[in-house]
Design a protein around this motif. Structure first.
Motif, short mmCIF file in Angstrom:
data_model
loop_
_atom_site.label_atom_id
_atom_site.label_comp_id
_atom_site.label_asym_id
_atom_site.label_seq_id
_atom_site.Cartn_x
_atom_site.Cartn_y
_atom_site.Cartn_z
N PRO A 31 5.86 6.16 4.56
CA PRO A 31 4.85 5.32 4.68
C PRO A 31 4.93 4.58 5.81
N HIS A 32 3.65 3.94 6.19
CA HIS A 32 3.90 3.10 7.44
C HIS A 32 2.48 1.87 7.32
N GLY A 33 2.46 1.04 7.90
CA GLY A 33 1.12 0.10 7.55
C GLY A 33 1.37 -0.66 6.59
N GLU A 34 0.20 -1.41 6.15
CA GLU A 34 0.24 -2.40 5.09
C GLU A 34 0.36 -1.30 3.80
N SER A 35 0.99 -2.10 2.95
CA SER A 35 1.13 -1.35 1.39
C SER A 35 -0.42 -1.78 0.83
N LEU A 36 -0.85 -0.82 0.02
CA LEU A 36 -2.06 -0.87 -0.74
C LEU A 36 -1.54 -1.45 -1.98
N HIS A 37 -2.77 -2.33 -2.56
CA HIS A 37 -2.72 -2.66 -3.89
C HIS A 37 -3.03 -1.75 -5.22
N ILE A 46 -0.64 -0.75 -8.00
CA ILE A 46 0.82 -0.48 -7.41
C ILE A 46 1.64 -1.75 -7.97
N PRO A 47 2.63 -1.79 -8.67
CA PRO A 47 3.34 -3.21 -8.74
C PRO A 47 3.75 -3.77 -7.40
N GLU A 48 3.88 -5.13 -7.69
CA GLU A 48 4.17 -5.72 -6.51
C GLU A 48 5.59 -5.34 -5.95
N ALA A 49 6.52 -5.25 -6.95
CA ALA A 49 8.07 -5.00 -6.62
C ALA A 49 7.91 -3.72 -5.75
N ARG A 50 7.04 -2.52 -6.14
CA ARG A 50 7.12 -1.25 -5.15
C ARG A 50 6.43 -1.67 -4.10
N ARG A 51 5.50 -2.46 -3.75
CA ARG A 51 4.76 -2.80 -2.42
C ARG A 51 5.89 -3.53 -1.48
N LYS A 52 6.87 -4.14 -2.30
CA LYS A 52 7.76 -5.06 -1.39
C LYS A 52 9.02 -4.21 -1.08
N ILE A 54 9.10 -0.89 -0.82
CA ILE A 54 8.63 0.26 0.25
C ILE A 54 7.34 -0.26 0.96
N PRO A 55 7.55 -0.87 2.13
CA PRO A 55 6.63 -1.24 3.24
C PRO A 55 5.57 -0.07 3.28
N GLY A 56 4.32 -0.14 3.32
CA GLY A 56 3.42 0.85 3.67
C GLY A 56 2.96 1.88 2.41
N VAL A 57 3.61 1.57 1.30
CA VAL A 57 3.40 2.51 0.14
C VAL A 57 1.93 2.62 -0.07
N ARG A 58 1.40 3.86 -0.37
CA ARG A 58 0.06 4.19 -0.80
C ARG A 58 -0.39 4.63 -2.33
N LEU A 59 1.04 5.29 -2.62
CA LEU A 59 0.90 5.75 -3.96
C LEU A 59 1.64 5.18 -4.85
N CYS A 60 1.01 5.20 -6.32
CA CYS A 60 1.60 4.85 -7.52
C CYS A 60 2.93 5.64 -7.77
N ILE A 61 3.74 5.30 -8.79
CA ILE A 61 4.81 5.95 -9.00
C ILE A 61 4.62 7.32 -9.63
N ALA A 62 3.62 7.47 -10.49
CA ALA A 62 3.58 8.65 -10.98
C ALA A 62 2.70 9.88 -9.92
N CYS A 63 1.89 9.21 -9.00
CA CYS A 63 1.32 10.05 -8.17
C CYS A 63 2.40 10.47 -7.04
N GLN A 64 3.14 9.55 -6.66
CA GLN A 64 4.45 9.77 -5.89
C GLN A 64 5.26 10.90 -6.42
N GLN A 65 5.59 10.71 -7.73
CA GLN A 65 6.49 12.06 -8.31
C GLN A 65 5.91 13.14 -8.17
N ASN A 66 4.40 12.98 -8.44
CA ASN A 66 3.75 14.54 -8.38
C ASN A 66 3.71 15.08 -7.15
#
Length: 88
Positions: A31-37, A46-52, A54-66
């Motif tokens: 991921p790159h850019g600003e993290s999505l909420h 998307i939980p704040e801990a995940r956003r911190k 993984i900078p640039g995160v765009r998916l929640c944990i379930a969608c990322q696992q999928n």
């Protein structure tokens, strides 16, 4: 050892190019850019801990696992391999 038409380092070159392709593919998926909420797939927060973490995160944990489980089936075919290795 008789090697036919390939040079002595052909096996190492094939292994190295396979590794380089895998690393390039993995870097391209980072991921790159600003993290999505909110997840861009399902809209869940998307939980704040995940956003911190993984900078640039765009998916929640379930969608990322999928997504990761679908991408796991990559064939790993080496386009730079010799003709003999492609026939096996």
């Amino acid at each position: 050892m008789a090697s036919g038409w390939v040079n002595d380092d052909a096996v190492n070159e094939q292994i190295n190019s396979t590794i380089e392709d895998a690393v390039a593919r993995a870097r391209g998926e980072l991921p790159h850019g600003e993290s999505l909420h909110e997840c861009e797939e399902c809209g869940e927060p998307i939980p704040e801990a995940r956003r911190k973490a993984i900078p640039g995160v765009r998916l929640c944990i379930a969608c990322q696992q999928n997504k990761d489980s679908k991408n796991k089936t990559h064939a790993g075919y080496n386009r730079r391999g010799s003709k003999d290795s492609q026939l096996r």
